[in-house]
Design a protein around this motif. Structure first.
Motif, mmCIF file in Angstrom:
data_model
loop_
_atom_site.group_PDB
_atom_site.id
_atom_site.type_symbol
_atom_site.label_atom_id
_atom_site.label_comp_id
_atom_site.label_asym_id
_atom_site.label_seq_id
_atom_site.Cartn_x
_atom_site.Cartn_y
_atom_site.Cartn_z
ATOM 1 N N ALA A 189 0.827 -1.202 0.000
ATOM 2 C CA ALA A 189 0.000 0.000 0.000
ATOM 3 C C ALA A 189 0.866 1.258 0.000
ATOM 4 C CB ALA A 189 -0.932 -0.008 1.203
ATOM 5 N N CYS A 190 1.949 1.250 0.765
ATOM 6 C CA CYS A 190 2.853 2.406 0.799
ATOM 7 C C CYS A 190 3.501 2.627 -0.563
ATOM 8 C CB CYS A 190 3.932 2.203 1.862
ATOM 9 S SG CYS A 190 3.341 2.382 3.557
ATOM 10 N N LEU A 191 3.869 1.546 -1.232
ATOM 11 C CA LEU A 191 4.468 1.675 -2.550
ATOM 12 C C LEU A 191 3.458 2.240 -3.547
ATOM 13 C CD1 LEU A 191 7.017 1.233 -4.181
ATOM 14 C CD2 LEU A 191 6.244 -1.089 -4.674
ATOM 15 N N ALA A 192 2.196 1.796 -3.442
ATOM 16 C CA ALA A 192 1.156 2.345 -4.315
ATOM 17 C C ALA A 192 0.965 3.840 -4.070
ATOM 18 C CB ALA A 192 -0.159 1.600 -4.093
ATOM 19 N N ALA A 193 1.025 4.235 -2.799
ATOM 20 C CA ALA A 193 0.908 5.661 -2.472
ATOM 21 C C ALA A 193 2.104 6.441 -3.011
ATOM 22 C CB ALA A 193 0.783 5.840 -0.967
ATOM 23 N N THR A 194 3.300 5.867 -2.913
ATOM 24 C CA THR A 194 4.503 6.526 -3.423
ATOM 25 C C THR A 194 4.428 6.713 -4.936
ATOM 26 O OG1 THR A 194 5.828 5.584 -1.640
ATOM 27 C CG2 THR A 194 7.015 6.325 -3.592
ATOM 28 N N VAL A 202 -4.657 2.319 -3.390
ATOM 29 C CA VAL A 202 -3.906 2.130 -2.154
ATOM 30 C C VAL A 202 -4.649 1.178 -1.225
ATOM 31 C CG1 VAL A 202 -2.959 3.282 -0.115
ATOM 32 C CG2 VAL A 202 -2.816 4.390 -2.358
ATOM 33 N N ALA A 203 -5.971 1.389 -1.113
ATOM 34 C CA ALA A 203 -6.781 0.514 -0.267
ATOM 35 C C ALA A 203 -6.788 -0.915 -0.796
ATOM 36 C CB ALA A 203 -8.209 1.051 -0.179
ATOM 37 N N ALA A 204 -6.845 -1.071 -2.135
ATOM 38 C CA ALA A 204 -6.840 -2.422 -2.716
ATOM 39 C C ALA A 204 -5.538 -3.152 -2.398
ATOM 40 C CB ALA A 204 -7.038 -2.333 -4.232
ATOM 41 N N ALA A 205 -4.401 -2.423 -2.465
ATOM 42 C CA ALA A 205 -3.123 -3.043 -2.128
ATOM 43 C C ALA A 205 -3.067 -3.421 -0.661
ATOM 44 C CB ALA A 205 -1.980 -2.092 -2.470
ATOM 45 N N TYR A 218 -11.972 -9.180 3.971
ATOM 46 C CA TYR A 218 -12.893 -10.087 4.653
ATOM 47 C C TYR A 218 -12.990 -9.743 6.137
ATOM 48 C CZ TYR A 218 -12.905 -13.343 0.651
ATOM 49 O OH TYR A 218 -13.065 -13.920 -0.580
ATOM 50 N N LEU A 219 -11.875 -9.260 6.701
ATOM 51 C CA LEU A 219 -11.802 -9.002 8.136
ATOM 52 C C LEU A 219 -12.163 -7.569 8.505
ATOM 53 C CD1 LEU A 219 -8.434 -10.835 8.353
ATOM 54 C CD2 LEU A 219 -10.327 -11.501 9.816
ATOM 55 N N LEU A 220 -11.760 -6.623 7.656
ATOM 56 C CA LEU A 220 -11.917 -5.209 7.987
ATOM 57 C C LEU A 220 -13.017 -4.512 7.213
ATOM 58 C CD1 LEU A 220 -8.133 -4.180 8.095
ATOM 59 C CD2 LEU A 220 -9.569 -5.048 9.954
ATOM 60 N N GLY A 221 -13.559 -5.163 6.185
ATOM 61 C CA GLY A 221 -14.595 -4.540 5.370
ATOM 62 C C GLY A 221 -14.031 -4.048 4.048
ATOM 63 N N GLU A 222 -14.935 -3.629 3.171
ATOM 64 C CA GLU A 222 -14.548 -3.186 1.835
ATOM 65 C C GLU A 222 -14.331 -1.682 1.797
ATOM 66 O OE1 GLU A 222 -16.174 -5.607 -1.801
ATOM 67 O OE2 GLU A 222 -17.835 -5.074 -0.491
ATOM 68 N N LEU A 265 -11.030 2.261 7.712
ATOM 69 C CA LEU A 265 -10.196 2.053 6.527
ATOM 70 C C LEU A 265 -9.685 3.376 5.976
ATOM 71 C CD1 LEU A 265 -12.063 -0.783 4.573
ATOM 72 C CD2 LEU A 265 -9.891 -0.930 5.780
ATOM 73 N N GLU A 266 -10.528 4.401 6.006
ATOM 74 C CA GLU A 266 -10.077 5.711 5.549
ATOM 75 C C GLU A 266 -8.930 6.223 6.419
ATOM 76 O OE1 GLU A 266 -13.464 8.238 5.514
ATOM 77 O OE2 GLU A 266 -14.440 7.224 3.828
ATOM 78 N N THR A 267 -9.029 5.947 7.725
ATOM 79 C CA THR A 267 -7.940 6.336 8.627
ATOM 80 C C THR A 267 -6.661 5.572 8.296
ATOM 81 O OG1 THR A 267 -9.545 6.774 10.395
ATOM 82 C CG2 THR A 267 -7.243 6.469 11.042
ATOM 83 N N TYR A 268 -6.780 4.272 8.041
ATOM 84 C CA TYR A 268 -5.607 3.473 7.687
ATOM 85 C C TYR A 268 -4.963 3.979 6.397
ATOM 86 C CZ TYR A 268 -6.985 -0.011 11.199
ATOM 87 O OH TYR A 268 -7.296 -0.648 12.374
ATOM 88 N N VAL A 269 -5.769 4.298 5.394
ATOM 89 C CA VAL A 269 -5.225 4.790 4.119
ATOM 90 C C VAL A 269 -4.520 6.128 4.329
ATOM 91 C CG1 VAL A 269 -5.842 5.623 1.820
ATOM 92 C CG2 VAL A 269 -6.834 3.506 2.668
ATOM 93 N N SER A 270 -5.094 6.993 5.165
ATOM 94 C CA SER A 270 -4.449 8.282 5.456
ATOM 95 C C SER A 270 -3.108 8.070 6.144
ATOM 96 C CB SER A 270 -5.362 9.134 6.342
ATOM 97 O OG SER A 270 -6.587 9.429 5.693
#
Length: 613
Positions: A189-194, A202-205, A218-222, A265-270
């Motif tokens: 995900a970090c590489l996708a953001a870079t 980024v979320a998909a990665a 499956y665990l955290l939601g879509e 998830l939005e917090t994680y992506v941020s």
């Protein structure tokens, strides 16, 4: 320089204070010591928390404590929660999850009249769909085991057909494996953001591991994306396959849970974007931006430094721990069965028993389902193996011809890149444990690299007599030259003969001939397996009955064959002479008596050491 380790107190999602530190004896996803650990201190008092952190720092600062043998001494000097935080996880080796399942639900064998059957095949070929029909599982109501177009089965599924109540034993990945997968997802995900990818990428990665075995969605939601609606309109086909719903009586993710999962998830992506930006800034100061790297070697060096700095980052470790704690919290939503944990508190095995089939499958599906309406609560990605026992049999009465079966399913061939052309040892080691190997392949493009690798592995190991072939998607074999069922069957069988002929040089003529004879008797054609059993054509049901009869017959003891060796000594003298010369010639060169191309002279001390050895 020796690295120093220290602990600090922190607030996490848990009540009270926690301690966070890098463990000198536990390794991260790259195999380096210094795995980040966070454990609760069981206190809300600041002074007591500081005292406990001081004890842990004393333990981390003295290398004499860094041994599992010192736990008893540490228990007399430090608080229990500090001893647990440091010593848990370093004194036990890898847990054999198959033995854990055996202790709860033993796998019967031929001595008990049971036939053990291993289902293998290319991912997406339909082996799990066939398994559903063999155990009488409805696509619409039971949805067990889970199926999809490809790469659905990621853990071992073991089904024992027996009378009595339904029982389940589910084992999980170790905490180390889960942490490693989380780290790799965050890195991707970090590489996708870079690279400047949008939030959805980024979320998909982050939510799906690159090997598609560990799916955090499956665990955290879509991740909610507004662009999906447009794609749906562009790719709307005339034939719509209805998606099975979740029964009203079955728990599913509520709208409030979905909103909470989405916000998290939005917090994680941020946090991923902020982390990626910081590491990218450090790399750019030393090597420039990634886009400025021209040669492959420069890009590889940039990415290696990026990865090192990422794993050394404190924020990277905190993000991984937050996701790990979020995952562990999903187990608290279980309302049935018994859950056992390891010394570190990580779930190890879940067991459940019920006489009610519907109630039983409703609980088991939390560990096997892939239904999108339950994303955010499913534990499927964490499962290492699932074993169930009960009266599983096909729905039609005339298919009740096999009462004692052990059906073993697992990850499909080709699920990972390396398994396309070779078969993993996790599969091959089971060849000796089973009575029959059913290779399931698609009849649309039969006998590609992965099934050929399986035939080669089984044949070369001496298990050619255990192989049977089941071809799925027979209803999709179409063409202007294929008008009758006989023509279609001959078309598929030609590929079998071609495959065996291709293996003749590798396996030898006798083994290839034995394999060909076996496969002529043990080939089954299946189609329309995605339908319910009552909608499947009668010809396919006959093939299914033939297969079930073969499966049960595999439990019958084999008649001992009389055999005696026959020795042929013709050519033995020539063979001995060639063998002696092929041994002596390289050694003449190694001893320096004669020069031979490609063989260097060895030092006399090495020759002496090898001779003594």
């Amino acid at each position: 320089m020796e690295e120093s380790y220290s602990a600090t107190k922190t607030r996490s999602g848990r009540p009270g204070w926690s301690v966070i530190f890098r463990h000198p004896l536990r390794r991260d996803a790259r195999g380096k010591p210094g795995l980040k650990i966070r454990r609760g201190l069981n206190t809300t008092d600041d002074a007591q928390a500081d005292e406990l952190v001081g004890q842990l720092n004393a333990l981390l600062g003295d290398r004499s404590w860094w041994s599992a043998d010192r736990r008893g001494d540490a228990e007399r000097e430090f608080a229990a929660q500090i001893v647990s935080a440091f010593f848990d996880g370093i004194e036990t080796g890898r847990v054999d999850t198959a033995q854990l399942r055996d202790a709860r639900i033993p796998l019967p064998g031929r001595d008990d009249g049971y036939a053990r059957v291993l289902l293998v095949g290319t991912t997406g070929a339909g082996k799990t769909t066939l398994l559903r029909h063999l155990i009488g599982s409805s696509h619409e109501n039971d949805r067990f085991p889970s199926t999809s177009t490809a790469k659905t089965t990621i853990s071992d599924t073991e089904i024992v057909t027996a009378e009595g109540p339904f029982a389940a034993a589910v084992t999980f990945m170790s905490e180390f494996e889960v942490r490693a997968h989380i780290d790799e997802c965050i890195e991707a995900a970090c590489l996708a953001a870079t690279e400047g990818q949008p939030d959805a990428k980024v979320a998909a990665a982050l939510l799906t591991h690159r090997e598609q075995r560990f799916r955090l969605s499956y665990l955290l939601g879509e991740w909610n994306s507004d662009s999906e609606a447009d794609d749906d309109e562009d790719f709307s086909f005339d034939t719509v396959v209805p998606v099975a719903g979740v029964p009203e009586e079955e728990d599913s993710v509520t709208e409030a849970e979905r909103r909470s999962n989405s916000e998290r998830l939005e917090t994680y992506v941020s946090r991923v974007r902020a982390l990626a930006g910081e590491i990218n800034k450090q790399n750019a100061a030393d090597l420039g931006l990634l886009s400025e790297q021209k040669s492959p070697d420069d890009k590889a060096a940039w990415l290696e430094l990026y990865s090192d700095r990422l794993f050394d980052s404190e924020e990277f470790a905190r993000l991984a721990l937050d996701i790990r704690d979020e995952i562990e919290g999903r187990f608290e939503l279980l309302d049935a069965g018994s859950l056992e944990r390891s010394a570190t508190g990580w779930p190890v095995i879940w067991t459940f028993e019920s006489a009610d089939r519907d109630a039983f499958l409703r609980q088991v599906r939390w560990f096997s389902s892939n239904h999108f309406r339950q994303f955010g609560r499913l534990l499927t990605p964490l499962v290492d193996g699932i074993r169930v026992r009960g009266p599983f049999r096909p729905a039609p009465k005339d298919l009740h011809v096999a009462d004692k079966l052990v059906l073993l399913d697992g990850q499909g061939l080709g699920h990972t890149a390396e398994s396309v052309s070779s078969v993993s040892t996790r599969v091959t080691k089971r060849f000796a444990e089973v009575d029959l190997i059913v290779l399931v392949d698609s009849s649309q493009q039969p006998m590609q690299a992965a099934p050929l690798a399986l035939l080669r592995a089984a044949g070369s190991a001496g298990y050619a007599d255990k192989i049977a072939l089941a071809f799925s998607h027979f209803d999709q074999v179409k063409g202007d030259n294929l008008q009758t069922t006989g023509q279609k069957r001959a078309h598929v069988m030609a590929s079998v003969g071609n495959a065996v002929a291709g293996l003749r040089q590798l396996l030898g003529a006798p083994v290839a001939a034995a394999l060909e004879r076996r496969l002529e008797e043990r080939v089954f054609m299946f189609g329309a397996l995605d339908r319910e059993i009552e909608d499947i054509p009668a010809g396919v049901l006959k093939e299914m009955r033939r297969l079930l009869v073969l499966l049960q017959s595999a439990a019958e003891p084999e008649a001992p064959a009389e055999a005696a060796p026959i020795y042929a000594i013709g050519g033995l003298e020539l063979a001995l002479r060639d063998a002696v010369e092929s041994f002596l010639r390289p050694w003449e060169a190694r001893l320096g008596l004669i020069y031979r191309d490609g063989i260097r002279t060895e030092h006399w001390t090495r020759i002496k050491a090898l001779s003594r050895r």
